[in-house]
Design a protein around this motif. Structure first.
Motif, PDB file in Angstrom:
ATOM      1  N   UNK A 127       0.821  -1.210   0.000  1.00  0.00           N
ATOM      2  CA  UNK A 127       0.000   0.000   0.000  1.00  0.00           C
ATOM      3  C   UNK A 127       0.853   1.257   0.000  1.00  0.00           C
ATOM      4  N   UNK A 128       1.932   1.261   0.785  1.00  0.00           N
ATOM      5  CA  UNK A 128       2.816   2.421   0.813  1.00  0.00           C
ATOM      6  C   UNK A 128       3.477   2.652  -0.541  1.00  0.00           C
ATOM      7  N   UNK A 129       3.872   1.592  -1.197  1.00  0.00           N
ATOM      8  CA  UNK A 129       4.508   1.725  -2.519  1.00  0.00           C
ATOM      9  C   UNK A 129       3.507   2.278  -3.529  1.00  0.00           C
ATOM     10  N   UNK A 130       2.285   1.753  -3.508  1.00  0.00           N
ATOM     11  CA  UNK A 130       1.263   2.246  -4.439  1.00  0.00           C
ATOM     12  C   UNK A 130       0.940   3.712  -4.171  1.00  0.00           C
ATOM     13  N   UNK A 131       0.854   4.107  -2.902  1.00  0.00           N
ATOM     14  CA  UNK A 131       0.607   5.497  -2.550  1.00  0.00           C
ATOM     15  C   UNK A 131       1.746   6.395  -3.034  1.00  0.00           C
ATOM     16  N   UNK A 132       2.982   5.957  -2.838  1.00  0.00           N
ATOM     17  CA  UNK A 132       4.139   6.737  -3.288  1.00  0.00           C
ATOM     18  C   UNK A 132       4.118   6.885  -4.815  1.00  0.00           C
ATOM     19  N   UNK A 133       3.756   5.823  -5.513  1.00  0.00           N
ATOM     20  CA  UNK A 133       3.673   5.900  -6.977  1.00  0.00           C
ATOM     21  C   UNK A 133       2.607   6.898  -7.409  1.00  0.00           C
ATOM     22  N   UNK A 134       1.477   6.901  -6.715  1.00  0.00           N
ATOM     23  CA  UNK A 134       0.392   7.824  -7.041  1.00  0.00           C
ATOM     24  C   UNK A 134       0.840   9.272  -6.813  1.00  0.00           C
ATOM     25  N   UNK A 135       1.486   9.539  -5.698  1.00  0.00           N
ATOM     26  CA  UNK A 135       1.948  10.889  -5.395  1.00  0.00           C
ATOM     27  C   UNK A 135       2.970  11.356  -6.435  1.00  0.00           C
ATOM     28  N   UNK A 136       3.924  10.526  -6.751  1.00  0.00           N
ATOM     29  CA  UNK A 136       4.940  10.897  -7.745  1.00  0.00           C
ATOM     30  C   UNK A 136       4.290  11.106  -9.114  1.00  0.00           C
ATOM     31  N   UNK A 137       3.322  10.276  -9.465  1.00  0.00           N
ATOM     32  CA  UNK A 137       2.618  10.439 -10.740  1.00  0.00           C
ATOM     33  C   UNK A 137       1.878  11.749 -10.809  1.00  0.00           C
ATOM     34  N   UNK A 138       1.215  12.150  -9.700  1.00  0.00           N
ATOM     35  CA  UNK A 138       0.497  13.423  -9.672  1.00  0.00           C
ATOM     36  C   UNK A 138       1.472  14.593  -9.794  1.00  0.00           C
ATOM     37  N   UNK A 139       2.612  14.507  -9.116  1.00  0.00           N
ATOM     38  CA  UNK A 139       3.615  15.575  -9.200  1.00  0.00           C
ATOM     39  C   UNK A 139       4.136  15.705 -10.629  1.00  0.00           C
ATOM     40  N   UNK A 140       4.458  14.593 -11.263  1.00  0.00           N
ATOM     41  CA  UNK A 140       4.962  14.630 -12.638  1.00  0.00           C
ATOM     42  C   UNK A 140       3.892  15.175 -13.580  1.00  0.00           C
ATOM     43  N   UNK A 141       2.631  14.748 -13.384  1.00  0.00           N
ATOM     44  CA  UNK A 141       1.545  15.260 -14.217  1.00  0.00           C
ATOM     45  C   UNK A 141       1.425  16.774 -14.060  1.00  0.00           C
ATOM     46  N   UNK A 142       1.479  17.254 -12.822  1.00  0.00           N
ATOM     47  CA  UNK A 142       1.379  18.692 -12.567  1.00  0.00           C
ATOM     48  C   UNK A 142       2.508  19.467 -13.217  1.00  0.00           C
ATOM     49  N   UNK A 143       3.728  18.962 -13.090  1.00  0.00           N
ATOM     50  CA  UNK A 143       4.867  19.628 -13.724  1.00  0.00           C
ATOM     51  C   UNK A 143       4.723  19.640 -15.248  1.00  0.00           C
ATOM     52  N   UNK A 144       4.299  18.539 -15.799  1.00  0.00           N
ATOM     53  CA  UNK A 144       4.140  18.443 -17.248  1.00  0.00           C
ATOM     54  C   UNK A 144       3.077  19.422 -17.742  1.00  0.00           C
ATOM     55  N   UNK A 145       1.955  19.434 -17.036  1.00  0.00           N
ATOM     56  CA  UNK A 145       0.854  20.330 -17.426  1.00  0.00           C
ATOM     57  C   UNK A 145       1.285  21.792 -17.306  1.00  0.00           C
TER      58      UNK A 145
END
Length: 81
Positions: free
Chosen positions: A48-66
């Motif tokens: 669960x912690x790994x999946x949460x970390x992946x989600x957070x990093x994905x949101x950060x990358x999406x935000x930076x890209x956008x």
């Protein structure tokens, strides 16, 4: 007159290789016995912690890209005018 000892002969290469492999296997088995495996509860928690970390990093990358895409579009429109 003292007798000289004949130098001891090494076992042939096959015997030495077999002994080395056998030693490696014994040591590997001993190390495997030292392993402490996580419980099922710990495994699910860590997953669960790994999946949460992946989600957070994905949101950060999406935000930076956008954000960078919007900034680039703004710069290109201003430069074209």
């Amino acid at each position: 007159m003292a007798k000289k000892k004949a130098p001891e002969k090494k076992p042939n290469v096959f015997k030495r290789a077999f002994k080395a492999v056998a030693k490696f296997i014994r040591e590997t088995k001993a190390e495997i016995k030292k392993i402490v495996w996580p419980t099922l509860k710990q495994t699910f928690k860590n997953t669960g912690l790994v999946l949460l970390a992946m989600l957070v990093v994905g949101i950060v990358i999406f935000g930076l890209d956008y954000g960078l895409e919007a900034l680039f579009g703004l710069v290109m429109n201003v430069a074209g005018t």
